[in-house]
Write a protein that holds these residues in place. Structure first.
Motif, mmCIF file in Angstrom:
data_model
loop_
_atom_site.group_PDB
_atom_site.id
_atom_site.type_symbol
_atom_site.label_atom_id
_atom_site.label_comp_id
_atom_site.label_asym_id
_atom_site.label_seq_id
_atom_site.Cartn_x
_atom_site.Cartn_y
_atom_site.Cartn_z
ATOM 1 N N SER A 134 4.223 -36.167 12.405
ATOM 2 C CA SER A 134 3.287 -35.598 11.425
ATOM 3 C C SER A 134 4.003 -34.608 10.510
ATOM 4 C CB SER A 134 2.130 -34.876 12.137
ATOM 5 O OG SER A 134 1.364 -35.768 12.890
ATOM 6 N N ARG A 135 3.751 -34.719 9.241
ATOM 7 C CA ARG A 135 4.344 -33.804 8.266
ATOM 8 C C ARG A 135 3.369 -33.610 7.116
ATOM 9 N NH1 ARG A 135 9.788 -32.354 6.492
ATOM 10 N NH2 ARG A 135 9.725 -31.726 4.302
ATOM 11 N N TYR A 169 4.991 -28.256 7.040
ATOM 12 C CA TYR A 169 4.744 -28.176 8.475
ATOM 13 C C TYR A 169 5.145 -29.522 9.080
ATOM 14 C CZ TYR A 169 2.147 -23.771 8.991
ATOM 15 O OH TYR A 169 1.785 -22.448 9.075
ATOM 16 N N VAL A 170 5.908 -29.466 10.158
ATOM 17 C CA VAL A 170 6.441 -30.673 10.779
ATOM 18 C C VAL A 170 6.181 -30.622 12.284
ATOM 19 C CG1 VAL A 170 8.482 -32.134 11.072
ATOM 20 C CG2 VAL A 170 8.297 -30.654 9.057
ATOM 21 N N ASP A 171 5.643 -31.716 12.827
ATOM 22 C CA ASP A 171 5.405 -31.821 14.266
ATOM 23 C C ASP A 171 5.568 -33.282 14.658
ATOM 24 O OD1 ASP A 171 4.615 -31.791 16.873
ATOM 25 O OD2 ASP A 171 2.679 -30.819 16.541
ATOM 26 N N THR A 205 -3.896 -32.063 11.812
ATOM 27 C CA THR A 205 -5.093 -31.709 11.041
ATOM 28 C C THR A 205 -4.729 -31.316 9.614
ATOM 29 O OG1 THR A 205 -6.244 -30.976 13.044
ATOM 30 C CG2 THR A 205 -7.076 -30.156 10.936
ATOM 31 N N ALA A 206 -3.657 -30.513 9.469
ATOM 32 C CA ALA A 206 -3.206 -30.131 8.129
ATOM 33 C C ALA A 206 -2.773 -31.361 7.329
ATOM 34 C CB ALA A 206 -2.058 -29.134 8.223
ATOM 35 N N ALA A 207 -2.109 -32.312 8.002
ATOM 36 C CA ALA A 207 -1.667 -33.529 7.318
ATOM 37 C C ALA A 207 -2.853 -34.375 6.872
ATOM 38 C CB ALA A 207 -0.756 -34.341 8.237
#
Length: 347
Positions: free
Chosen positions: A77-78, A72-74, A330-332
């Motif tokens: 944040s990854r 997931y990439v934003d 949050t996932a990171a």
């Protein structure tokens, strides 16, 4: 044409999987599909490890590109997770369809080109009418005729559609560029997600999911890191679209007709496990036909799709909310939680 033990309505991947399962169980099966040749569709084209294992079990091994996990990439944040036990595979939809079609033919599944326009449920059979007035009688039918299933509508099993403002759609395009990763990358923009899947050594597929109007070029432009990767890359083939993605059915069976795959109900493509769930449904549907027990299939369908429905629904709700921008950070911050969810869905 002699009456088959089972008619499968829909010759896409799940319909062909139903035909293969039926032939492996010794049934005489007829697949009814109006289109000829490999059927393409807007999808992410990533087969999770569980989906690939399901294909191998029925003797299908499509060519593609190994998938080691999900990222997931934003922006900055990854978070990524690599599958713990075995890889998945990126496979072009037409390649997957051809492999399944070849296996079904090898096993002796029959095929008829036609569009179903009528379906009459009787005590001990199903009478199916095609657009050319051909009538097929069969003890059982499985409809795997897609997201907007005509059979689901004919059976009166459609539920009220989602309101327009909440509907999500998908657009997929291929790019002639060597994959830069062995992961499926999910890039999050403020309004949409772009799924990047390597499908062979020279091609990546990008599926964009979001609300209408869904402009893939605009979404990619809002993702600078991904846009720079694609700079100068030529597109391959045509753009494919699909939606609305959420489809619901009142039940998975009516009389002697069962619904499988997207026809049986679909939440969203956010978690990328549609094929794994569909292949499990194919196996369960054929087992229920053999047992003559549609309730058995309803129970199996609910068990097979439980994680998919709960986790995907929760993620879609979060993606629509003010917390959307916090999903990837949050996932990171909790990579162990992200990894456990990916593992659960991928199997």
């Amino acid at each position: 044409m002699s009456a088959p033990d089972l008619v499968v309505i829909g010759g896409g991947p799940v319909g062909l999987a139903c035909a293969i399962e039926a032939r492996l169980d010794g049934m005489d099966v007829l697949v009814v599909e109006p289109r000829s040749g490999p059927i393409d569709k807007a999808c992410g084209e990533g087969l999770m490890p569980g989906a690939l294992a399901a294909l191998h079990r029925i003797g299908v091994d499509p060519q593609g590109h190994p998938l080691a996990g999900i990222a997931y990439v934003d922006g900055s944040s990854r978070v990524e997770h690599r599958f713990a036990e075995r890889p998945g595979r990126g496979v072009r939809r037409t390649v997957l369809h051809s492999a399944l079609e070849a296996r079904a033919e090898q096993l002796g599944a029959r095929r008829a080109e036609g569009r179903v326009v009528g379906l009459d449920q009787q005590r001990d059979r199903v009478r199916i009418t095609l657009a050319d007035d051909t009538v097929l009688d069969t003890p059982w039918a499985i409809a795997a005729d897609g997201l907007h299933s005509p059979v689901r509508r004919l059976l009166g099993l459609e539920r009220r559609p989602q309101v327009e403002s909440r509907r999500r759609f998908g657009v997929r395009r291929h790019y002639a560029i060597a994959p830069w990763s062995d992961l499926v990358e999910v890039h999050w923009s403020p309004l949409a997600e772009a799924y990047v899947t390597p499908v062979d050594e020279h091609t990546v597929g990008i599926a964009v999911l979001g609300r209408r109007p869904l402009d893939q070029e605009a979404v990619l432009a809002s993702l600078p890191a991904l846009a720079s990767r694609l700079d100068g890359a030529e597109t391959v083939g045509s753009t494919r679209g699909a939606g609305p993605l959420l489809q619901r059915a009142r039940s998975r069976a009516s009389g002697r007709t069962l619904l499988a795959g997207d026809a049986s109900g679909y939440v969203d493509a956010l978690t990328g496990e549609g094929m794994r769930v569909g292949f499990s449904q194919a196996r369960a549907a054929v087992a229920a036909v053999r047992a003559g027990d549609t309730e058995q299939y309803e129970r199996a369908w609910r068990a097979t799709t439980r994680d998919f429905r709960m986790l995907t629904s929760g993620l879609v709700i979060a993606a629509r909310s003010r917390f959307r921008s916090r999903i990837v950070p949050t996932a990171a911050a909790r990579p162990e939680l992200f990894g456990s969810i990916v593992e659960r869905l991928s199997r």
